[in-house]
Design a protein around this motif. Sequence first.
Motif, PDB file in Angstrom:
ATOM      1  N   ASN A  28      21.103  12.140  65.974  1.00 52.89           N
ATOM      2  CA  ASN A  28      20.240  11.949  67.143  1.00 52.89           C
ATOM      3  C   ASN A  28      19.511  13.277  67.360  1.00 52.89           C
ATOM      4  OD1 ASN A  28      21.856  13.652  68.784  1.00 52.89           O
ATOM      5  ND2 ASN A  28      23.199  11.963  69.348  1.00 52.89           N
ATOM      6  N   ILE A  31      21.892  16.232  67.866  1.00 43.60           N
ATOM      7  CA  ILE A  31      22.640  16.572  66.642  1.00 43.60           C
ATOM      8  C   ILE A  31      21.754  17.367  65.686  1.00 43.60           C
ATOM      9  CG2 ILE A  31      23.634  15.540  64.540  1.00 43.60           C
ATOM     10  CD1 ILE A  31      24.811  13.333  66.316  1.00 43.60           C
ATOM     11  N   TYR A 131      27.970   3.794  73.540  1.00 39.47           N
ATOM     12  CA  TYR A 131      28.560   5.137  73.595  1.00 39.47           C
ATOM     13  C   TYR A 131      29.931   5.098  74.259  1.00 39.47           C
ATOM     14  CZ  TYR A 131      24.184   7.573  72.321  1.00 39.47           C
ATOM     15  OH  TYR A 131      23.089   8.070  71.674  1.00 39.47           O
ATOM     16  N   ALA A 165      29.796   4.315  68.950  1.00 37.09           N
ATOM     17  CA  ALA A 165      29.436   5.733  68.802  1.00 37.09           C
ATOM     18  C   ALA A 165      30.036   6.522  69.960  1.00 37.09           C
ATOM     19  CB  ALA A 165      27.913   5.874  68.798  1.00 37.09           C
ATOM     20  N   SER A 166      30.005   7.847  69.828  1.00 35.31           N
ATOM     21  CA  SER A 166      30.535   8.746  70.848  1.00 35.31           C
ATOM     22  C   SER A 166      32.057   8.635  70.934  1.00 35.31           C
ATOM     23  CB  SER A 166      29.879   8.439  72.218  1.00 35.31           C
ATOM     24  OG  SER A 166      30.415   9.261  73.237  1.00 35.31           O
ATOM     25  N   LYS A 168      35.751  10.860  70.947  1.00 31.88           N
ATOM     26  CA  LYS A 168      36.343  12.187  71.116  1.00 31.88           C
ATOM     27  C   LYS A 168      37.759  12.259  70.543  1.00 31.88           C
ATOM     28  CE  LYS A 168      33.123  14.681  72.629  1.00 31.88           C
ATOM     29  NZ  LYS A 168      32.255  13.905  71.720  1.00 31.88           N
TER      30      LYS A 168
HETATM   31  O1  G3P Z   1      25.498   8.718  67.968  1.00 36.97           O
HETATM   32  C1  G3P Z   1      25.620   8.862  69.375  1.00 36.97           C
HETATM   33  C2  G3P Z   1      26.539   9.931  69.648  1.00 36.97           C
HETATM   34  O2  G3P Z   1      26.118  11.028  68.891  1.00 36.97           O
HETATM   35  C3  G3P Z   1      26.812  10.374  71.027  1.00 36.97           C
HETATM   36  O3  G3P Z   1      27.984  11.072  70.907  1.00 36.97           O
HETATM   37  O4  G3P Z   1      29.658  12.783  71.299  1.00 36.97           O
HETATM   38  O5  G3P Z   1      27.317  13.136  72.102  1.00 36.97           O
HETATM   39  O6  G3P Z   1      28.803  11.473  73.209  1.00 36.97           O
HETATM   40  P1  G3P Z   1      28.447  12.166  71.951  1.00 36.97           P
END
Ligand code: G3P
Length: 222
Positions: A28, A31, A131, A165-166, A168
């Motif tokens: 994204n 990233i 997410y 996605a997302s 932890k």
């Molecule tokens: O692909 C979506 C993801 O990158 C969001 O992840 O860890 O930023 O919540 P995060």
Amino acid sequence: MELILDTANVEAIKYYQQVLTIDGVTTNPTILTKENRDYREVIQEIISVLHEDQSLHIQVVSTDVEGIVKEGKVINQLRKNTYAKIPCTKEGFQAMKQLKQEGYLVTATACYSANQGVLAAKCGVDYIAPYLNRLDNIGVDGVAIIADLVAILDYYGYPTKVVAASFKNAQQALEMMKAGCPAMTIAPEVVDKMMEQSMTDDAVRAFSSDWKKAFNEEGFNW
Ligand code: G3P
């Protein structure tokens, strides 16, 4: 179950391609900024290390319909099997619909509800990325929302795949698999947590030490 890497780090992509079976890469805008290099250079390198059958998902940055559609087409043309990631905004839905009508590959992203996911599926998107951890962080049950979305799409027979996605932690990945989620995109550090188990390391240390004591050898020599 597709396991996709959520990273733009080329070294990490190369490493996990050797260690595990990886089905693709998602990035994204945030990233891509973490690589501290020109994003075009990073994307070219990611493309050079991916196999043809691995998917690549790159997010649009424009927020108006015309801009999203234009960027979505450019992203699709970078390489075969490359999806334009489009956030579930009102403009995003309109762009998703238009791009799908013209035959482009689309992954709906920044999805925070099962309703948004179903509407994206109705626009014909290929993947939808809710997410999980960000939902948990705002005090709602991300697992339950994504499990609902998976069940609803299955109930109505939509071909759209949910790519959770997302993440932890490794428990969240396990919960997604229990819900039958067809794909997950996970950052390398969380993939590590899925692989690691200190008791496995303890067991291997004991095997090695017993072997060495008994045979005075480090390996299995025939
Ligand atoms: O692909 C979506 C993801 O990158 C969001 O992840 O860890 O930023 O919540 P995060």
